[in-house]
Structure formats: structure tokens, C-alpha cells
Design an enzyme around this catalytic site. Sequence first.
Site, mmCIF file in Angstrom:
data_model
loop_
_atom_site.group_PDB
_atom_site.id
_atom_site.type_symbol
_atom_site.label_atom_id
_atom_site.label_comp_id
_atom_site.label_asym_id
_atom_site.label_seq_id
_atom_site.Cartn_x
_atom_site.Cartn_y
_atom_site.Cartn_z
ATOM 1 N N GLU A 155 -26.199 14.770 -3.234
ATOM 2 C CA GLU A 155 -27.612 14.879 -2.844
ATOM 3 C C GLU A 155 -28.503 13.964 -3.693
ATOM 4 O O GLU A 155 -29.610 13.622 -3.285
ATOM 5 C CB GLU A 155 -28.106 16.326 -2.902
ATOM 6 C CG GLU A 155 -28.191 16.906 -4.293
ATOM 7 C CD GLU A 155 -28.711 18.355 -4.304
ATOM 8 O OE1 GLU A 155 -29.641 18.659 -3.556
ATOM 9 O OE2 GLU A 155 -28.164 19.164 -5.082
ATOM 10 N N CYS B 198 -1.386 1.638 -3.185
ATOM 11 C CA CYS B 198 -2.395 2.691 -2.998
ATOM 12 C C CYS B 198 -1.825 4.112 -2.927
ATOM 13 O O CYS B 198 -2.327 5.013 -3.595
ATOM 14 C CB CYS B 198 -3.167 2.470 -1.691
ATOM 15 S SG CYS B 198 -3.450 0.779 -1.246
ATOM 16 N N LYS C 181 0.239 5.338 -6.102
ATOM 17 C CA LYS C 181 -0.749 5.381 -7.190
ATOM 18 C C LYS C 181 -1.660 6.590 -7.043
ATOM 19 O O LYS C 181 -1.892 7.336 -7.976
ATOM 20 C CB LYS C 181 -1.541 4.058 -7.177
ATOM 21 C CG LYS C 181 -2.673 3.898 -8.141
ATOM 22 C CD LYS C 181 -4.019 4.425 -7.681
ATOM 23 C CE LYS C 181 -4.485 4.111 -6.309
ATOM 24 N NZ LYS C 181 -5.089 2.841 -6.061
ATOM 25 N N HIS D 22 -27.238 21.052 -1.021
ATOM 26 C CA HIS D 22 -27.449 21.583 -2.370
ATOM 27 C C HIS D 22 -26.499 22.731 -2.665
ATOM 28 O O HIS D 22 -26.299 23.571 -1.796
ATOM 29 C CB HIS D 22 -28.901 22.065 -2.492
ATOM 30 C CG HIS D 22 -29.262 22.459 -3.884
ATOM 31 N ND1 HIS D 22 -29.403 21.546 -4.902
ATOM 32 C CD2 HIS D 22 -29.472 23.692 -4.424
ATOM 33 C CE1 HIS D 22 -29.714 22.191 -6.024
ATOM 34 N NE2 HIS D 22 -29.750 23.483 -5.751
ATOM 35 N N CYS E 264 0.825 -1.217 0.000
ATOM 36 C CA CYS E 264 0.000 0.000 0.000
ATOM 37 C C CYS E 264 0.856 1.262 0.000
ATOM 38 O O CYS E 264 0.669 2.155 -0.820
ATOM 39 C CB CYS E 264 -0.942 -0.007 1.205
ATOM 40 S SG CYS E 264 -1.937 1.484 1.282
ATOM 41 N N TYR F 194 -9.039 -3.242 -11.357
ATOM 42 C CA TYR F 194 -8.708 -2.018 -10.606
ATOM 43 C C TYR F 194 -7.432 -1.362 -11.142
ATOM 44 O O TYR F 194 -7.417 -0.182 -11.481
ATOM 45 C CB TYR F 194 -8.394 -2.381 -9.154
ATOM 46 C CG TYR F 194 -9.538 -2.591 -8.206
ATOM 47 C CD1 TYR F 194 -9.891 -1.610 -7.300
ATOM 48 C CD2 TYR F 194 -10.222 -3.794 -8.163
ATOM 49 C CE1 TYR F 194 -10.901 -1.802 -6.375
ATOM 50 C CE2 TYR F 194 -11.241 -4.007 -7.250
ATOM 51 C CZ TYR F 194 -11.578 -3.014 -6.347
ATOM 52 O OH TYR F 194 -12.577 -3.208 -5.435
ATOM 53 N N GLU G 37 -6.952 2.231 -13.193
ATOM 54 C CA GLU G 37 -6.304 3.353 -12.503
ATOM 55 C C GLU G 37 -5.094 3.854 -13.289
ATOM 56 O O GLU G 37 -4.904 5.066 -13.479
ATOM 57 C CB GLU G 37 -5.917 2.926 -11.082
ATOM 58 C CG GLU G 37 -7.156 2.657 -10.242
ATOM 59 C CD GLU G 37 -6.888 2.270 -8.803
ATOM 60 O OE1 GLU G 37 -7.797 2.421 -7.979
ATOM 61 O OE2 GLU G 37 -5.782 1.785 -8.492
HETATM 62 P P1 NDP Z 1 -8.273 -7.518 -10.734
HETATM 63 O O1 NDP Z 1 -8.623 -8.847 -10.237
HETATM 64 O O2 NDP Z 1 -9.048 -6.332 -10.308
HETATM 65 O O3 NDP Z 1 -8.291 -7.529 -12.332
HETATM 66 C C1 NDP Z 1 -7.577 -8.502 -13.049
HETATM 67 C C2 NDP Z 1 -7.836 -8.314 -14.526
HETATM 68 O O4 NDP Z 1 -7.028 -9.263 -15.227
HETATM 69 C C3 NDP Z 1 -9.287 -8.588 -14.913
HETATM 70 O O5 NDP Z 1 -9.675 -7.712 -15.925
HETATM 71 C C4 NDP Z 1 -9.218 -10.031 -15.440
HETATM 72 O O6 NDP Z 1 -10.164 -10.323 -16.431
HETATM 73 C C5 NDP Z 1 -7.844 -10.023 -16.088
HETATM 74 N N1 NDP Z 1 -7.339 -11.384 -16.218
HETATM 75 C C6 NDP Z 1 -7.117 -12.276 -15.233
HETATM 76 N N2 NDP Z 1 -6.669 -13.448 -15.753
HETATM 77 C C7 NDP Z 1 -6.613 -13.267 -17.097
HETATM 78 C C8 NDP Z 1 -6.244 -14.109 -18.184
HETATM 79 N N3 NDP Z 1 -5.834 -15.344 -17.988
HETATM 80 N N4 NDP Z 1 -6.312 -13.597 -19.427
HETATM 81 C C9 NDP Z 1 -6.732 -12.325 -19.651
HETATM 82 N N5 NDP Z 1 -7.105 -11.488 -18.654
HETATM 83 C C10 NDP Z 1 -7.040 -11.958 -17.395
HETATM 84 O O7 NDP Z 1 -6.720 -7.373 -10.411
HETATM 85 P P2 NDP Z 1 -5.761 -6.116 -10.297
HETATM 86 O O8 NDP Z 1 -4.417 -6.635 -10.612
HETATM 87 O O9 NDP Z 1 -6.277 -4.951 -11.062
HETATM 88 O O10 NDP Z 1 -5.848 -5.762 -8.759
HETATM 89 C C11 NDP Z 1 -5.617 -6.769 -7.786
HETATM 90 C C12 NDP Z 1 -6.396 -6.490 -6.545
HETATM 91 O O11 NDP Z 1 -5.780 -5.442 -5.823
HETATM 92 C C13 NDP Z 1 -7.836 -6.005 -6.772
HETATM 93 O O12 NDP Z 1 -8.736 -7.042 -6.987
HETATM 94 C C14 NDP Z 1 -8.094 -5.253 -5.519
HETATM 95 O O13 NDP Z 1 -8.516 -6.151 -4.530
HETATM 96 C C15 NDP Z 1 -6.740 -4.682 -5.166
HETATM 97 N N6 NDP Z 1 -6.625 -3.284 -5.588
HETATM 98 C C16 NDP Z 1 -7.442 -2.353 -5.028
HETATM 99 C C17 NDP Z 1 -7.364 -1.036 -5.404
HETATM 100 C C18 NDP Z 1 -8.283 -0.039 -4.781
HETATM 101 O O14 NDP Z 1 -8.895 -0.353 -3.764
HETATM 102 N N7 NDP Z 1 -8.425 1.149 -5.367
HETATM 103 C C19 NDP Z 1 -6.396 -0.581 -6.403
HETATM 104 C C20 NDP Z 1 -5.601 -1.636 -6.942
HETATM 105 C C21 NDP Z 1 -5.721 -2.928 -6.542
HETATM 106 P P3 NDP Z 1 -11.578 -10.981 -16.046
HETATM 107 O O15 NDP Z 1 -12.310 -9.944 -15.277
HETATM 108 O O16 NDP Z 1 -12.184 -11.302 -17.340
HETATM 109 O O17 NDP Z 1 -11.257 -12.180 -15.207
#
Ligand code: NDP
Length: 451
Positions: free
Chosen positions: A441, A48, A51, A436, A43, A178, A182
Site C-alpha cells: 500500500e 531460475c 535457484k 491495509h 532456467c 544478480y 542470490e
Molecule cells: P551480472 O551482470 O548481473 O553481474 C556480473 C558481476 O560481475 C557484476 O558485479 C560485475 O561488476 C562483475 N564483473 C564483471 N566483470 C568483472 C571483472 N572483469 N572484474 C571484476 N568483476 C567483474 O551477471 P550475473 O552473472 O550475476 O547474471 C547474469 C545475468 O543473468 C544477469 O544480468 C541477468 O540478466 C540474468 N539473471 C537474472 C536473474 C533474475 O532475474 N533473478 C537471476 C540470475 C541471473 P560491475 O558491475 O562492476 O561490472
Amino acid sequence: MASYDYDLIVIGAGSGGVRASRISASHGARVAIIEEDRPGGTCVIRGCVPKKLLVYGASFAHEASDALGFGWHIEGISHSWSSLIAAKDSEITRLEGIYRRLLENAGVDLIAGSAILTGPHEVSVAGKTLTAETILVAVGGTPRILDIPGMLDYAISSNEALDLNELPKTIIIHGGGYIALEFAGIFAALGSETHLIYRSNYPLRGFDENVRQHIAKCLPDRGITLHPETSITKVEKNANLLEISLDNGAIIKANQLLSATGRKPNTASLGLGELGVEMGEVGQIIVTEDSQTTVPSIYAIGDVTDRVNLTPVALGEGHAFADSLYGKMSKKMSHDMVASAVFSQPPISCVGMTEREATDKGIDVVVFESLFRAMKNTISGRFEQSYMKLVVDKETDRVLGAHMVGPDCAEIMQGIAIAMKMRATKSDFDATVGIHPTAAEEFVTMRTPRS
Ligand code: NDP
């Protein structure tokens, strides 16, 4: 009674580990924490916080263009990526210092090195063996880069994306979660030609369908080219440019390729399997609701358990662990109604159930929606609309889910989460007087259910 070097050894000085060790020490436990990198963890050091600093940096680009409609004349403005990275780095160094001091002031021994568990009460680190009555694993996760030809050789992860020497002229982002959204927002706002390649029809699988569709409408206007239902088949390098082949036959050339296809728990080299600690399919540590593993002296919290992978959840799990084990309290972390936000541009936030989650549970729902152009966007000339949605249980009137896409939605959703945690009904929302003129709101003025 066996005598140990410490009451508690924590492995991993990220948000969850630091919180657990500090609170345990404040209850009188003798605590050591082991960290192989910089204290602060994902983080603070490579997630976090850096970023969000880059998100702030990038958002001024949109503010500057919006300002024109309000009479500002902004000519010749430019941005320095290296200055932003330097400023971000110095803030992260300051925060790392705070983390070190927090541990020191709490009387926690910070030990540098990679830990391996060599017994239920034993850890090996930096050539030494240390023992503790309890061991807490809080090592988090790491980016998962897919095994596509050339991907491992040429793709960067979010770790490197935060530290690039220069802003890429063109960047391809693989994934639609996510991290992908971002970073797409950051790079596009700062001027990179940005492509988002993802396999689903809409980004952010798991989010409410209307939210997914709405953000997909907004992103192109923010300079992001979307490639839905598309996969990368091969990555090659030619004359300093990456050539990314897609399954539709197209080849895109880019300066950088960011892999954002999820994260995996950091358990590969900890020695947990040998001790009989049960792990799941993706290497996550299986724990009880008290964060205890199948080996009673070993506990685990945070992303390494792959429950709800968010910093505040790891903090809550760490705090509950410490209070329960050393503070004579029986505390459990509730994973219900955890609000979260995606700091894309525009941002997205939500708490509670999606419409589909509610209907899949057999709940008869009433849906309230609002789609509007925020007042600021009227004379700024930005046509982007904000979207809000409430999912309400028809029988009980309880608000089960709240969702928003639009400026400030993360700040707005925190208050909504309190109301929903208190089991607020739609009538409670209706009885609340709006502020407002705000976007917020709208959450208390949505009167007509979707037909
Ligand atoms: P996510 O799980 O959010 O997204 C992963 C992405 O990779 C999805 O679009 C998924 O597609 C794709 N993917 C996974 N496997 C494959 C594959 N074999 N082929 C093609 N595409 C694939 O992971 P992130 O890495 O973005 O983030 C990890 C975690 O970190 C988040 O889930 C969250 O919990 C945390 N995080 C939180 C943040 C916040 O609170 N603001 C910011 C950043 C991270 P599909 O959906 O089709 O499976």
C-alpha cells in the site's frame, strides 16, 4: 522449391527454444529441436527454478528466527543441505519430464546432441546432416569465469553451486550482480560464512543508486560480509582450503569460491561466424527486432542475443517469432518496461527507469520514496527496513520507474508493471486505494516528493 527435412530446426531446448518450437508446430510447421543437455535449459535445469527452490529453502532460516518474537519456541532445529538438494533435484527431473512431454505432444522431434551450423539451411548433429527452411538459435549463455591466476582451476560457477555435496563452511562469492547476491543469500541463511567481493562501491551496477545503497545496508545484517571496491588477484589451494588473495593485501581462506562475474553467449562452437552471421563483442548474435540475423534464414532469440537476459523475455521473443513466421501474425516482442527481481534476502525488484536513467535522458523528475520497518519486523525484532521509490516525469506525471527492496517485492512489482505498461500516472497511483495493512500500500500512499 527446395525441399527440407523440416520447416524449422531450433537449436537449444531452453525456455525460448521450447516455446518457439511448440508454437511453430501448433501453427502447422514441421519442427525439430536439438539439445545437447537436458530439455529445460538454463532456467529450468541450472538457473531460475533450482535457484528459487534453494532461496525458499534458505528463507525458512529467517522465518524461524523471526518466529521467536511471535511466541514460538524453536529449539534444536537443524537443516540438511543434502535433503534440500535431493528435493530440488527431484523437482527438476519432474519439470524436465514436463518439457519433454510438451514437445512430444506438440509433435516436435527432440534430437539429442551438439549442433553445428554447416550452411544457412543445414545443421550437423550426432553424425547426421539435417536441413530446414529456417534455423532458430536459442542456445543461451554460460558462466564467464575471469582469467585470474587460479580462478579457472578452483572456482565453481552457479551450475556447480546448485549441486554441492555439502554446505561450505566458508564461501567467497566473486561479483556483485544478480547471481552473486542470490547465492550469497542462500549460503548465508543456511549457515555458511559468506563473503561478497566486488569491484564497485555498491552491488548491482545498473540498478537505482538508492536501491544499491539500501541493499548494501541490509546484507550485513543477513550475515553477508561485504568487500566493496575489492578485486581478487590470485587463488591457491593449501591443505584442502582455498586461499583467495585480494588486492588490498588480505588473504581469505574458504572452502568454496563461487565466480559470479557475468555470463557469455554460447556461440563459440556453433559455426555461425563461418556462415557470415554477425556477432558482437561478447559473442552475442546481432538480430533485428524480429530476431533475424544477418543471414536471412537464421534467427536467434534469448540470452544468446544479449538483449534483455531474462526467461520471460526469451519466451516472448520465441512466441513472437513463431506467430510471425508460421501464424500469419506480425508480432514483436517489446523490451520496454520489463520488470525483474533479484531473489536476494531481502529481495529487490524494479520496473522502468532508474532516477539516473531518467535524468540522463534530460527528463525532469519528481522522486517519491518510502523507508519503513515492515509490521512483521516490529515484534520479530528484525530491524531491517524496506525501501520503495517512484520516479515520476514532472511534466507528464507518468510513473517512469518503480523500485523496491523488501519482502515480497517481486510479487508486488508484477502488478505495478501492468500499471506502468499502461502508462499510469502518479495521480492514478494516488487514486488507487491501498490494501491495509500491507507493505504494497506504500506504493499508493507516497504523497510528499523528495526535496
Ligand atoms: P551480472 O551482470 O548481473 O553481474 C556480473 C558481476 O560481475 C557484476 O558485479 C560485475 O561488476 C562483475 N564483473 C564483471 N566483470 C568483472 C571483472 N572483469 N572484474 C571484476 N568483476 C567483474 O551477471 P550475473 O552473472 O550475476 O547474471 C547474469 C545475468 O543473468 C544477469 O544480468 C541477468 O540478466 C540474468 N539473471 C537474472 C536473474 C533474475 O532475474 N533473478 C537471476 C540470475 C541471473 P560491475 O558491475 O562492476 O561490472
